[in-house]
Design an enzyme around this catalytic site. Structure first.
Site, PDB file in Angstrom:
ATOM      1  N   LYS A   1      90.883  -3.725-117.719  1.00 54.47           N
ATOM      2  CA  LYS A   1      92.332  -3.506-117.630  1.00 54.47           C
ATOM      3  C   LYS A   1      93.109  -4.190-118.759  1.00 54.47           C
ATOM      4  O   LYS A   1      94.160  -3.713-119.150  1.00 54.47           O
ATOM      5  CB  LYS A   1      92.872  -3.967-116.271  1.00 54.47           C
ATOM      6  CG  LYS A   1      92.542  -2.980-115.153  1.00 54.47           C
ATOM      7  CD  LYS A   1      93.406  -3.212-113.940  1.00 54.47           C
ATOM      8  CE  LYS A   1      93.164  -2.153-112.888  1.00 54.47           C
ATOM      9  NZ  LYS A   1      91.820  -2.283-112.247  1.00 54.47           N
TER      10      LYS A   1
ATOM     11  N   GLU B   1     104.079  -2.577-110.848  1.00 46.59           N
ATOM     12  CA  GLU B   1     103.650  -2.828-109.481  1.00 46.59           C
ATOM     13  C   GLU B   1     102.164  -3.149-109.528  1.00 46.59           C
ATOM     14  O   GLU B   1     101.487  -2.856-110.515  1.00 46.59           O
ATOM     15  CB  GLU B   1     103.879  -1.603-108.586  1.00 46.59           C
ATOM     16  CG  GLU B   1     102.841  -0.497-108.743  1.00 46.59           C
ATOM     17  CD  GLU B   1     102.972   0.262-110.050  1.00 46.59           C
ATOM     18  OE1 GLU B   1     104.081   0.327-110.601  1.00 46.59           O
ATOM     19  OE2 GLU B   1     101.948   0.783-110.518  1.00 46.59           O
TER      20      GLU B   1
ATOM     21  N   SER C   1      82.746  -1.812-115.493  1.00 49.61           N
ATOM     22  CA  SER C   1      84.167  -2.007-115.784  1.00 49.61           C
ATOM     23  C   SER C   1      84.672  -3.419-115.520  1.00 49.61           C
ATOM     24  O   SER C   1      85.657  -3.846-116.110  1.00 49.61           O
ATOM     25  CB  SER C   1      85.010  -1.007-114.986  1.00 49.61           C
ATOM     26  OG  SER C   1      84.707  -1.083-113.607  1.00 49.61           O
TER      27      SER C   1
END
Ligand SMILES: *Cc1c(COP(=O)(O)O)cnc(C)c1O
Length: 407
Positions: free
Chosen positions: A96, A118, A383
């Site tokens: 991310k 958010e 990931s």
């Protein structure tokens, strides 16, 4: 398909991938997103921006992350070889940060002083708070009160990093309400703020922008795999929640003669509410400002979702995935909660790598592929790391001894 032609044409000027994508926003927010689109198309393609992002990736994030050959796990499964792209070794422990650093740098170049977003499970919030600290930006994270209680360690991390966590206390007090709350705050402050979406979802330009910032995963992995083996893999695979780590992995390989697998979470089974396999069981619809394939109840509302991996339980998927599914370039397959937990333990025991439960879905499918295909090679995107999941796994499955794993 030819990759360069594809990237030139998708998305089109309206932000569409075939019939998916686009911009579905209240009129008041349209100018704000147009400003981001224009900035992205000019600033983010300048040599100065690209060079600065390269420096950040290398010196701050620790890129390139390695590609690793899972020899013991592969031998255990048969004659095929499993390779991992180690995004778990990226700073903050997951992919991310790749797009959060890009979004933060864009905010800086646009002269914004605050980033707003958010977060559901808190992973996006932590990555964004990290980027905000790095660039000296204010960071405002909207989070449902229920999620705040469930994800205490991530809330703590965000606060240590200097972010303001805004609790959302209406409705179900979860992700959907947090999105509404963040949009409202953005509407009141977009002159000096930028909204940062956490996956290849949302209105244009985010599906394209997040994909482009994540593309370093596949570009690095393709080169590293070629250098290690002299060949391309036979298959590439990644888990699909909103779809950012998978688009990051897949894009570089779209023009190559190999099979691509996106792994969706099948949770406890195919009944609505038991899984989050949006492409496998969904249909066309609009949610959160974009058109894609989504899980819906009988009235067309976003369906209830479940996955053992909180980063995968989203009822829709990035519009580019919907398109790649329709044209048949990417195969969308599934892994259940149990198969993911099995893969979580197998990778831990055979390789000394504890993967995130999200990534465990991709590893579970790769293990299945390796059993069914003799003598092939599959490259999997790992990931993120599983430190955040160990307490949950031990509470529900023990240390793996008593759990009945799939055959
Ligand atoms: C958030 C997250 C995902 C799911 O998001 P995508 O946008 O589908 O990549 C997958 N893995 C990890 C480790 C995550 O934190």
């Amino acid at each position: 398909m030819d990759l360069h032609t594809y990237l030139r044409n998708f998305p089109d000027a309206q932000g569409r991938f075939g019939e998916y994508g686009g911009v579905y926003l209240p009129d008041e927010l349209v100018p704000a997103f147009e400003e981001i689109t224009e900035a992205y198309q000019t600033i983010a393609h300048s040599a100065q921006f690209i060079n600065e992002l390269r420096r950040i990736r290398k010196q701050f994030q620790g890129r390139p992350t390695p590609v690793y050959h899972c020899e013991r796990l592969s031998r255990h499964l048969g004659t095929s070889q499993i390779y991992l792209k180690r995004e778990d070794l990226n700073h903050t422990g997951a992919h991310k940060l790749n797009h959060c650093m890009g979004e933060g740098l864009l905010a800086k170049y646009m002269g914004k002083k605050r980033i707003i977003a958010e977060t559901g499970a808190g992973q996006h919030g932590v990555a964004l708070a990290t980027a905000a600290a790095f660039f000296g930006l204010e960071c405002e994270i909207h989070m449902g009160a229920v999620d705040i209680a469930k994800q205490a360690p991530n809330v703590t991390r965000m606060k240590i990093l200097g972010a303001k966590v805004v609790p959302v206390t209406h409705g179900l007090q979860s992700l959907k309400e947090a999105v509404d709350s963040a949009f409202e705050s953005y509407l009141n402050s977009y002159q000096d703020s930028i909204y940062c979406i956490g996956s290849v979802v949302g209105p244009h330009p985010f599906p394209q922008m997040v994909r482009d910032f994540q593309m370093c995963i596949g570009v690095e992995a393709r080169e590293q795999f070629l250098e290690m083996t002299g060949l391309l893999p036979d298959a590439v695979c990644a888990c699909v929640g909103g779809g950012s780590n998978s688009m990051g992995m897949f894009t570089a390989f779209l023009g190559d003669p190999l099979d691509i697998y996106g792994v969706e979470p099948l949770g406890k089974g195919p009944r609505l509410g038991d899984h989050s396999a949006s492409i496998t069981y969904g249909r066309k619809g609009v949610l959160h400002g974009f058109e894609s394939i989504m899980l819906q109840d009988e009235d067309g509302n976003p369906g209830p979702v479940h996955s053992v991996a909180s980063g995968l339980d989203y009822p829709s998927v990035g519009p580019e995935h919907a398109y790649l599914h329709d044209i048949g370039r990417v195969n969308y397959v599934t892994a259940t909660d149990e198969e993911a937990v099995d893969a979580f333990f197998k990778l831990s025991r055979y390789e000394g790598i504890i993967p995130a439960l999200e990534s465990s879905h991709a590893i579970a499918y790769a293990m299945k592929w390796a059993r069914e295909n003799r003598g092939g090679a599959i490259l999997v995107n790992c990931s993120g790391r599983g430190d955040k999941d160990v307490d949950y796994v031990v509470e529900h499955y023990g240390y793996g001894e008593d759990h009945q794993f799939p055959a």
